[in-house]
Design a protein around this motif. Structure first.
Motif, PDB file in Angstrom:
ATOM      1  N   ARG A   1       0.803  -1.218   0.000  1.00 24.45           N
ATOM      2  CA  ARG A   1       0.000   0.000   0.000  1.00 24.45           C
ATOM      3  C   ARG A   1       0.837   1.270   0.000  1.00 24.45           C
ATOM      4  O   ARG A   1       0.375   2.314  -0.475  1.00 24.45           O
ATOM      5  CB  ARG A   1      -0.949  -0.002   1.192  1.00 24.45           C
ATOM      6  N   ASP A   2       2.047   1.201   0.533  1.00 22.03           N
ATOM      7  CA  ASP A   2       2.904   2.388   0.519  1.00 22.03           C
ATOM      8  C   ASP A   2       3.291   2.791  -0.902  1.00 22.03           C
ATOM      9  O   ASP A   2       3.759   3.912  -1.128  1.00 22.03           O
ATOM     10  CB  ASP A   2       4.154   2.158   1.360  1.00 22.03           C
ATOM     11  N   LEU A   3       3.060   1.877  -1.866  1.00 22.02           N
ATOM     12  CA  LEU A   3       3.388   2.165  -3.261  1.00 22.02           C
ATOM     13  C   LEU A   3       2.139   2.310  -4.135  1.00 22.02           C
ATOM     14  O   LEU A   3       2.246   2.348  -5.361  1.00 22.02           O
ATOM     15  CB  LEU A   3       4.283   1.054  -3.826  1.00 22.02           C
ATOM     16  N   LEU A   4       0.977   2.379  -3.505  1.00 21.21           N
ATOM     17  CA  LEU A   4      -0.274   2.433  -4.273  1.00 21.21           C
ATOM     18  C   LEU A   4      -0.896   3.823  -4.307  1.00 21.21           C
ATOM     19  O   LEU A   4      -1.974   4.005  -4.860  1.00 21.21           O
ATOM     20  CB  LEU A   4      -1.296   1.445  -3.683  1.00 21.21           C
ATOM     21  N   GLY A   5      -0.215   4.819  -3.764  1.00 20.74           N
ATOM     22  CA  GLY A   5      -0.795   6.143  -3.668  1.00 20.74           C
ATOM     23  C   GLY A   5      -0.634   7.012  -4.893  1.00 20.74           C
ATOM     24  O   GLY A   5      -1.309   8.034  -5.039  1.00 20.74           O
ATOM     25  N   HIS A   6       0.271   6.609  -5.804  1.00 24.01           N
ATOM     26  CA  HIS A   6       0.550   7.476  -6.958  1.00 24.01           C
ATOM     27  C   HIS A   6       1.046   6.630  -8.121  1.00 24.01           C
ATOM     28  O   HIS A   6       1.795   5.664  -7.930  1.00 24.01           O
ATOM     29  CB  HIS A   6       1.616   8.521  -6.585  1.00 24.01           C
ATOM     30  N   ASP A   7       0.659   6.999  -9.330  1.00 22.58           N
ATOM     31  CA  ASP A   7       1.077   6.252 -10.516  1.00 22.58           C
ATOM     32  C   ASP A   7       2.586   6.228 -10.693  1.00 22.58           C
ATOM     33  O   ASP A   7       3.147   5.285 -11.278  1.00 22.58           O
ATOM     34  CB  ASP A   7       0.428   6.851 -11.775  1.00 22.58           C
ATOM     35  N   ASP A   8       3.290   7.246 -10.189  1.00 23.82           N
ATOM     36  CA  ASP A   8       4.737   7.308 -10.334  1.00 23.82           C
ATOM     37  C   ASP A   8       5.451   6.183  -9.591  1.00 23.82           C
ATOM     38  O   ASP A   8       6.631   5.912  -9.846  1.00 23.82           O
ATOM     39  CB  ASP A   8       5.266   8.656  -9.823  1.00 23.82           C
ATOM     40  N   HIS A   9       4.739   5.511  -8.675  1.00 22.89           N
ATOM     41  CA  HIS A   9       5.354   4.446  -7.885  1.00 22.89           C
ATOM     42  C   HIS A   9       5.288   3.083  -8.577  1.00 22.89           C
ATOM     43  O   HIS A   9       5.756   2.088  -8.011  1.00 22.89           O
ATOM     44  CB  HIS A   9       4.671   4.345  -6.521  1.00 22.89           C
ATOM     45  N   GLN A  10       4.706   3.012  -9.768  1.00 21.06           N
ATOM     46  CA  GLN A  10       4.543   1.721 -10.439  1.00 21.06           C
ATOM     47  C   GLN A  10       5.861   0.963 -10.638  1.00 21.06           C
ATOM     48  O   GLN A  10       5.906  -0.245 -10.401  1.00 21.06           O
ATOM     49  CB  GLN A  10       3.831   1.901 -11.780  1.00 21.06           C
ATOM     50  N   PRO A  11       6.967   1.623 -11.053  1.00 18.84           N
ATOM     51  CA  PRO A  11       8.215   0.866 -11.202  1.00 18.84           C
ATOM     52  C   PRO A  11       8.681   0.225  -9.899  1.00 18.84           C
ATOM     53  O   PRO A  11       9.143  -0.927  -9.892  1.00 18.84           O
ATOM     54  CB  PRO A  11       9.210   1.925 -11.694  1.00 18.84           C
TER      55      PRO A  11
END
Length: 326
Positions: free
Chosen positions: A281-291
């Motif tokens: 979830r810490d990586l689900l807040g913004h599209d930029d975190h997809q990689p």
């Protein structure tokens, strides 16, 4: 982009995505006292669900199963279907439901892109259905199955949790139901969970019992497809439907594992019965975190074990199947 695989050579094209752990039935083997939230639920938002599905699709996921709890209890369930169906790379969108909303919505969900439906139906007998599920709407569930067949789903399945001294003797009734209906009935061995040890010991019965009965009646095994779940399927020339057996205690059950799970609160589970879940979830807040999200998936897959440890009575943190999505 590199597809998901583990150190044992298994490839993972199938995601079971839970969107809620709430359920309105009180099945003996899962939520006998009904759904009891632990504080205010923090289920993933639609945007977070979109980012999970997009990331998995980019690393080879072709099949998404929307699960719960009872997934259709979410008001945005239709939007989740549409989102998954319109994600590039995903070619199958499925759901598992208790069927209480199916009769009214089967066609609409099909039109939005839902292609496969699994419906829980633990008995063809109305009284036993009520006893097992704590709910008296068996006819509504049966009507939903007929509506799904009419709508054109390419596969409709009925899930039956196999229970000694309850429904384990009902194979003839289930066979009669699929004689002229192109429906898969899947008998699922009862699995031990953290809250269900006593129930497991009382009601567990091996799916091998059903398998031997089928073979004696002329059924033969139907080979499993690459994106299919763990069932051993059986066909018979006199029946329009199939029988499937899910036997997690069988030898080499985990050898063909092709599925991963994400819980409704955004945790990756490499196995239903091993670890406490890996935070996404810490990586689900913004599209930029997809990689970074994709990198974490690859990293964690290298840690996946060869098999569960149910034979040793180790059920991990799974308190009940609704908590992760079964």
């Amino acid at each position: 982009m590199t597809e998901l695989h583990d150190r044992f050579g298994r490839e993972f094209h199938y995601l079971r995505l839970s969107i809620t752990d709430a359920c309105n039935f009180k099945c003996q083997y899962c939520l006998p006292d009904g759904y009891r939230p632990d504080g205010k639920p923090r289920f993933m938002t639609l945007d977070e669900i979109r980012r999970v599905i997009t990331a998995f699709a980019q690393v080879g996921t072709r099949k998404i199963r929307i699960t719960g709890g009872e997934p259709t209890m979410r008001k945005d369930f239709s939007q989740v279907i549409e989102l998954a169906a319109n994600t590039p790379g995903v070619n199958t969108v499925a759901t598992t439901t208790n069927g209480y909303r199916l009769a009214a919505n089967a066609q609409r969900w099909f039109d939005l892109g839902l292609s496969q439906i699994n419906v829980s139906l633990d008995s063809m007998d109305e009284g036993l259905f009520r006893q097992i599920t704590g709910d008296g709407r068996q006819q509504l569930v049966l009507d939903g199955i007929e509506a799904a067949l009419d709508a054109g789903y390419r596969r409709v399945k009925i899930n039956v949790v196999l229970l000694k001294d309850l429904n384990a003797q009902q194979l003839p009734q289930f066979l009669d139901y699929i004689r002229r209906r192109p429906v898969d009935i899947r008998f699922i061995e009862l699995m031990e969970t953290g809250l269900g040890q006593d129930y497991f010991q009382k009601h567990h019965v091996s799916g091998q019992v059903i398998k031997q009965q089928l073979l004696a009646q002329g059924w033969r095994e139907d080979p499993r497809g690459p994106d299919d779940g763990p069932a051993q399927n059986f066909i018979h020339p006199d029946y329009a439907g199939r029988i499937g057996l899910i036997m997690p205690y069988a030898k080499d059950f985990c050898a063909t594992c092709n599925r991963l799970r994400v819980s409704s609160i955004g945790k990756l589970h490499l196995c239903l019965f091993t670890e406490c879940g890996i935070e996404l979830r810490d990586l689900l807040g913004h599209d930029d975190h997809q990689p970074q999200l994709i990198a974490r998936l690859h990293e964690q897959l290298r840690l996946k074990g060869a098999t569960h440890q149910l034979h040793q009575g180790l059920t991990g943190v799974t308190q009940h199947l609704a908590s992760i999505g079964g």
